[in-house]
Write a protein that holds these residues in place. Structure first.
Motif, PDB file in Angstrom:
ATOM      1  N   UNK A   1       0.832  -1.186   0.000  1.00  0.00           N
ATOM      2  CA  UNK A   1       0.000   0.000   0.000  1.00  0.00           C
ATOM      3  C   UNK A   1       0.875   1.248   0.000  1.00  0.00           C
ATOM      4  N   UNK A   2       0.406   2.280  -0.685  1.00  0.00           N
ATOM      5  CA  UNK A   2       1.130   3.537  -0.756  1.00  0.00           C
ATOM      6  C   UNK A   2       0.815   4.368   0.493  1.00  0.00           C
ATOM      7  N   UNK A   3       1.800   5.050   1.028  1.00  0.00           N
ATOM      8  CA  UNK A   3       1.583   5.921   2.178  1.00  0.00           C
ATOM      9  C   UNK A   3       1.570   7.372   1.708  1.00  0.00           C
ATOM     10  N   UNK A   4       0.478   8.040   1.964  1.00  0.00           N
ATOM     11  CA  UNK A   4       0.294   9.419   1.535  1.00  0.00           C
ATOM     12  C   UNK A   4       0.151  10.300   2.777  1.00  0.00           C
ATOM     13  N   UNK A   5       0.872  11.413   2.793  1.00  0.00           N
ATOM     14  CA  UNK A   5       0.787  12.382   3.881  1.00  0.00           C
ATOM     15  C   UNK A   5       0.020  13.602   3.386  1.00  0.00           C
ATOM     16  N   UNK A   6      -1.045  13.945   4.100  1.00  0.00           N
ATOM     17  CA  UNK A   6      -1.777  15.180   3.854  1.00  0.00           C
ATOM     18  C   UNK A   6      -1.386  16.134   4.967  1.00  0.00           C
ATOM     19  N   UNK A   7      -0.792  17.276   4.602  1.00  0.00           N
ATOM     20  CA  UNK A   7      -0.263  18.216   5.575  1.00  0.00           C
ATOM     21  C   UNK A   7      -1.032  19.527   5.518  1.00  0.00           C
ATOM     22  N   UNK A   8      -1.786  19.809   6.575  1.00  0.00           N
ATOM     23  CA  UNK A   8      -2.433  21.114   6.699  1.00  0.00           C
ATOM     24  C   UNK A   8      -1.426  22.088   7.264  1.00  0.00           C
ATOM     25  N   UNK A   9      -1.181  23.174   6.541  1.00  0.00           N
ATOM     26  CA  UNK A   9      -0.179  24.131   6.992  1.00  0.00           C
ATOM     27  C   UNK A   9      -0.774  25.540   7.019  1.00  0.00           C
ATOM     28  N   UNK A  10      -0.277  26.333   7.947  1.00  0.00           N
ATOM     29  CA  UNK A  10      -0.728  27.707   8.071  1.00  0.00           C
ATOM     30  C   UNK A  10      -0.858  28.125   9.516  1.00  0.00           C
ATOM     31  N   UNK A  11      -0.950  29.421   9.705  1.00  0.00           N
ATOM     32  CA  UNK A  11      -1.005  30.019  11.030  1.00  0.00           C
ATOM     33  C   UNK A  11      -2.451  30.382  11.367  1.00  0.00           C
ATOM     34  N   UNK A  12      -3.042  29.663  12.309  1.00  0.00           N
ATOM     35  CA  UNK A  12      -4.442  29.897  12.676  1.00  0.00           C
ATOM     36  C   UNK A  12      -4.662  31.269  13.319  1.00  0.00           C
ATOM     37  N   UNK A  13      -3.589  31.950  13.712  1.00  0.00           N
ATOM     38  CA  UNK A  13      -3.703  33.276  14.321  1.00  0.00           C
ATOM     39  C   UNK A  13      -3.673  34.395  13.285  1.00  0.00           C
ATOM     40  N   UNK A  14      -3.628  34.020  11.998  1.00  0.00           N
ATOM     41  CA  UNK A  14      -3.610  35.019  10.919  1.00  0.00           C
ATOM     42  C   UNK A  14      -4.777  34.806   9.969  1.00  0.00           C
ATOM     43  N   UNK A  15      -5.968  34.767  10.506  1.00  0.00           N
ATOM     44  CA  UNK A  15      -7.187  34.688   9.699  1.00  0.00           C
ATOM     45  C   UNK A  15      -7.188  33.518   8.730  1.00  0.00           C
ATOM     46  N   UNK A  16      -7.263  33.822   7.437  1.00  0.00           N
ATOM     47  CA  UNK A  16      -7.397  32.795   6.407  1.00  0.00           C
ATOM     48  C   UNK A  16      -6.155  31.933   6.228  1.00  0.00           C
ATOM     49  N   UNK A  17      -5.044  32.313   6.850  1.00  0.00           N
ATOM     50  CA  UNK A  17      -3.864  31.453   6.790  1.00  0.00           C
ATOM     51  C   UNK A  17      -4.126  30.143   7.528  1.00  0.00           C
ATOM     52  N   UNK A  18      -5.172  30.088   8.327  1.00  0.00           N
ATOM     53  CA  UNK A  18      -5.565  28.867   9.021  1.00  0.00           C
ATOM     54  C   UNK A  18      -6.356  27.899   8.153  1.00  0.00           C
TER      55      UNK A  18
END
Length: 156
Positions: free
Chosen positions: A1-18
């Motif tokens: 099986x293939x291993x896939x990483x989904x990475x949520x990135x961004x600063x939740x303290x900067x509005x839409x960067x979250x």
């Protein structure tokens, strides 16, 4: 099986960067991901993501707010072909170019990589997504699902 990483990135303290962390949270809470998929809210921990990639993954899906001229809330899917040149090592930066350049400098190789991005409306200090970006979460989740369908069945 293939291993896939989904990475949520961004600063939740900067509005839409979250946006990236919000999509990652939605995917985890939904609870129906294939076993070979790992979803992580990296927030602003770019160096942590780079080190996790050193352990090897078959594919990477980054979810992030992306600048651009499109209307706020516009979701875009990009394929990353190579590590950007001229990007320095910064343990505190979280933008995708810096993370991927850091991986390269640490001796790692870039797996097939995709970015599911959303055009932000507001990057000012403050918690919470703008209405346009919050409304884009289902579209972004659907885009991640399409990528995961492709990435977890290739080569099987």
């Amino acid at each position: 099986m293939r291993r896939v990483l989904v990475a949520g990135i961004g600063n939740v303290f900067l509005g839409d960067d979250g946006f990236g962390p919000a999509v990652a949270q939605h995917l985890v809470e939904r609870g129906d991901l294939p076993d070979q998929v790992r979803v992580v809210d990296y927030g602003i921990r770019g160096l942590h993501l780079a080190y996790d990639l050193l352990h090897g993954v078959a594919a990477l899906v980054l979810v992030d707010a992306l600048p651009g001229d499109d209307a706020p809330g516009t979701v875009t899917v990009l394929e990353v072909d190579d590590v950007p040149a001229g990007v320095g090592l910064d343990a505190h930066a979280m933008d995708p170019a810096t993370v991927l350049a850091t991986l390269h400098r640490l001796g790692g190789t870039l797996p097939p990589t995709y970015v599911v991005g959303c055009r932000p409306a507001n990057l000012d200090e403050g918690l919470g997504l703008s209405p346009a970006v919050a409304a884009a979460i289902p579209e972004a989740v659907a885009a991640v699902d399409v990528l995961l369908g492709k990435l977890t069945t290739e080569g099987t």
